[in-house]
Write a protein that holds these residues in place. Structure first.
Motif, PDB file in Angstrom:
ATOM      1  N   ALA A 100       0.860  -1.188   0.000  1.00  0.00           N
ATOM      2  CA  ALA A 100       0.000   0.000   0.000  1.00  0.00           C
ATOM      3  C   ALA A 100       0.890   1.231   0.000  1.00  0.00           C
ATOM      4  CB  ALA A 100      -0.927  -0.007   1.209  1.00  0.00           C
ATOM      5  N   VAL A 101       1.131   1.762  -1.202  1.00  0.00           N
ATOM      6  CA  VAL A 101       2.088   2.846  -1.383  1.00  0.00           C
ATOM      7  C   VAL A 101       1.533   3.840  -2.395  1.00  0.00           C
ATOM      8  CG1 VAL A 101       4.455   3.426  -2.037  1.00  0.00           C
ATOM      9  CG2 VAL A 101       3.980   1.209  -0.997  1.00  0.00           C
ATOM     10  N   ALA A 102       1.530   5.108  -2.040  1.00  0.00           N
ATOM     11  CA  ALA A 102       1.113   6.142  -2.978  1.00  0.00           C
ATOM     12  C   ALA A 102       2.186   6.326  -4.050  1.00  0.00           C
ATOM     13  CB  ALA A 102       0.874   7.458  -2.239  1.00  0.00           C
ATOM     14  N   PRO A 103       1.861   6.988  -5.154  1.00  0.00           N
ATOM     15  CA  PRO A 103       2.884   7.256  -6.169  1.00  0.00           C
ATOM     16  C   PRO A 103       4.091   7.971  -5.570  1.00  0.00           C
ATOM     17  CG  PRO A 103       0.708   7.754  -7.035  1.00  0.00           C
ATOM     18  CD  PRO A 103       0.531   7.454  -5.572  1.00  0.00           C
ATOM     19  N   THR A 104       5.269   7.551  -5.962  1.00  0.00           N
ATOM     20  CA  THR A 104       6.499   8.098  -5.410  1.00  0.00           C
ATOM     21  C   THR A 104       6.658   9.575  -5.761  1.00  0.00           C
ATOM     22  OG1 THR A 104       7.547   5.938  -5.615  1.00  0.00           O
ATOM     23  CG2 THR A 104       9.002   7.844  -5.370  1.00  0.00           C
ATOM     24  N   PHE A 150      14.603   1.259   0.540  1.00  0.00           N
ATOM     25  CA  PHE A 150      13.377   1.089   1.326  1.00  0.00           C
ATOM     26  C   PHE A 150      12.174   1.748   0.652  1.00  0.00           C
ATOM     27  CE2 PHE A 150      10.511   2.367   4.820  1.00  0.00           C
ATOM     28  CZ  PHE A 150      10.303   1.137   5.425  1.00  0.00           C
ATOM     29  N   GLN A 151      12.384   2.914   0.062  1.00  0.00           N
ATOM     30  CA  GLN A 151      11.278   3.673  -0.516  1.00  0.00           C
ATOM     31  C   GLN A 151      11.182   3.466  -2.035  1.00  0.00           C
ATOM     32  OE1 GLN A 151      10.169   7.224   2.011  1.00  0.00           O
ATOM     33  NE2 GLN A 151      12.382   7.505   1.982  1.00  0.00           N
ATOM     34  N   ARG A 152      11.322   2.191  -2.438  1.00  0.00           N
ATOM     35  CA  ARG A 152      11.248   1.843  -3.855  1.00  0.00           C
ATOM     36  C   ARG A 152      10.248   0.706  -4.094  1.00  0.00           C
ATOM     37  NH1 ARG A 152      15.655   4.226  -6.625  1.00  0.00           N
ATOM     38  NH2 ARG A 152      15.151   2.907  -8.416  1.00  0.00           N
ATOM     39  N   ALA A 153       9.214   0.630  -3.270  1.00  0.00           N
ATOM     40  CA  ALA A 153       8.214  -0.434  -3.397  1.00  0.00           C
ATOM     41  C   ALA A 153       7.284  -0.190  -4.582  1.00  0.00           C
ATOM     42  CB  ALA A 153       7.398  -0.547  -2.112  1.00  0.00           C
ATOM     43  N   SER A 154       6.900  -1.248  -5.268  1.00  0.00           N
ATOM     44  CA  SER A 154       5.930  -1.159  -6.356  1.00  0.00           C
ATOM     45  C   SER A 154       4.510  -1.174  -5.781  1.00  0.00           C
ATOM     46  CB  SER A 154       6.095  -2.345  -7.304  1.00  0.00           C
ATOM     47  OG  SER A 154       5.009  -2.418  -8.210  1.00  0.00           O
ATOM     48  N   ASN A 155       3.648  -0.326  -6.334  1.00  0.00           N
ATOM     49  CA  ASN A 155       2.242  -0.322  -5.921  1.00  0.00           C
ATOM     50  C   ASN A 155       1.322  -0.851  -7.022  1.00  0.00           C
ATOM     51  OD1 ASN A 155       2.073   1.710  -7.821  1.00  0.00           O
ATOM     52  ND2 ASN A 155       1.456   3.324  -6.395  1.00  0.00           N
ATOM     53  N   ALA A 156       1.893  -1.453  -8.059  1.00  0.00           N
ATOM     54  CA  ALA A 156       1.103  -1.860  -9.226  1.00  0.00           C
ATOM     55  C   ALA A 156      -0.003  -2.833  -8.852  1.00  0.00           C
ATOM     56  CB  ALA A 156       2.016  -2.471 -10.294  1.00  0.00           C
ATOM     57  N   ARG A 157       0.299  -3.797  -8.004  1.00  0.00           N
ATOM     58  CA  ARG A 157      -0.715  -4.791  -7.645  1.00  0.00           C
ATOM     59  C   ARG A 157      -1.853  -4.146  -6.862  1.00  0.00           C
ATOM     60  NH1 ARG A 157       1.142 -10.318  -4.770  1.00  0.00           N
ATOM     61  NH2 ARG A 157       2.178 -10.532  -6.794  1.00  0.00           N
ATOM     62  N   ALA A 158      -1.526  -3.237  -5.942  1.00  0.00           N
ATOM     63  CA  ALA A 158      -2.558  -2.569  -5.140  1.00  0.00           C
ATOM     64  C   ALA A 158      -3.432  -1.671  -6.009  1.00  0.00           C
ATOM     65  CB  ALA A 158      -1.919  -1.764  -4.016  1.00  0.00           C
TER      66      ALA A 158
END
Length: 333
Positions: free
Chosen positions: A215-219, A272-280
């Protein structure tokens, strides 16, 4: 028929927003907590059922209740998850369980490397991230896989944030003057607005959407964040960017001393702050503008009387001034 929802841990940060969203949707809402954090919260809502219980010892209050869904904001280790599953199986074996884990459950975050939900999890049982990973494992082994969702949020931000990490920046920029800005202007920053997260996890529960999701907003870049703080608050602050090495040598603690800052070259946390949010995003996660998150967090923080007591140990004004003086001195050599 209204959905019967159980919120495990409902008076802290995320929990309160989940409950507010559940009320707005007309769900029949039950809260289980210890009563230790803001016990009078939602006292004006008699339609909310309040149950007392400690997931480390006794949660028998849940035994005879029937729920369609569970939003778990308070599970921190395997024992808690197994104990809760054992009690809920008595009457709510058909409930869909959404567990709020953490990005910290991943094993490592190498510098410069993006990652998605397929990345390996931490091992062992020492530390926050490892315990979150073991809690995930316990849920998977204790509850049907077709009735569970694991959500791994980035830094959760917004009104009522007790940590003050994100809140530090709109408050500091609003004060104006020379602002110590950490690392490179282009360095990445990831977060998730608590209200976007709350709405989405309830939808996952209602739709019984299974899987693991970041669960990550656009970077955004650190420069974008600070400039937007300046625009939203009407500040005339001037930013002085400081190299990672100088900050470390000056004793500034990453992530805490200057919130959201992590040295990009760090072999363990640089990514750490390079997570993909594509699936969410594919599962319906939507985001409000960064400006809205900044504005409403700032307005809440200004009205919060005891905010300084709750904040993490950020650098004080004197420490910031010393580093700024060092930067000015170096620029004149």
């Amino acid at each position: 028929m209204s959905m019967r929802i159980l919120v495990l841990g409902g008076t802290g940060f995320l929990g309160r927003h989940v409950i507010q969203e559940a009320l707005a949707r007309g769900y029949c809402t039950t809260i289980l907590d210890r009563g230790a954090c803001e016990p009078t919260l939602f006292a004006s809502h008699p339609e909310i059922e309040r149950l007392r219980g400690d997931r480390n010892t006794d949660i028998s209050a849940l035994a005879e209740h029937v729920f369609d869904g569970v939003v778990d904001t308070s599970g921190y280790n395997a024992a808690q998850m197994k104990r809760t599953a054992a009690v809920l199986r008595r009457a709510s074996s058909g409930a869909h369980w959404v567990y709020i884990s953490s990005i910290s459950a991943y094993a490592s975050f190498p510098s410069g490397r993006d990652y998605d939900e397929s990345a390996p999890s931490q091992q062992g049982e020492v530390g926050y991230g490892a315990n979150k990973a073991r809690a995930e494992d316990a849920l998977m082994s204790s509850w049907p896989l077709t009735q569970q969702t694991v959500v791994r949020p980035a830094l959760i931000v917004g009104p009522h944030d007790p940590t003050g990490r994100f809140t530090y920046w709109p408050l500091r920029v609003a004060r104006g003057g020379e602002v110590l800005a950490p690392g490179e202007p282009s360095s990445r920053m990831q977060y998730i607005d608590v209200r976007d997260l709350a709405a989405w996890v309830l939808s996952l529960c209602e739709l019984r959407h299974c899987g693991i999701f970041n669960a990550v907003a656009p970077t955004v870049s650190m420069e974008q964040l600070l400039k937007e703080c300046r625009r939203v608050t009407g500040s005339t602050a001037h930013f002085h960017w400081c190299d990672d090495r100088i900050l470390l040598d000056a004793g500034v603690q990453p992530w805490i001393g200057l919130p959201l800052w992590l040295p990009g070259a760090d072999p363990d946390f640089g990514g750490f702050q390079r997570a993909s949010n594509a699936r969410a995003v594919g599962a319906g996660l939507r985001f409000r503008p960064l400006s809205e998150t900044i504005r409403e967090t700032y307005e809440w923080a200004r009205a919060e009387q005891d905010l300084p007591r709750k904040q993490v140990s950020v650098i004080n004004a004197e420490h910031e001034a010393k580093i700024l003086a060092l930067l000015r001195s170096a620029s004149t050599l």
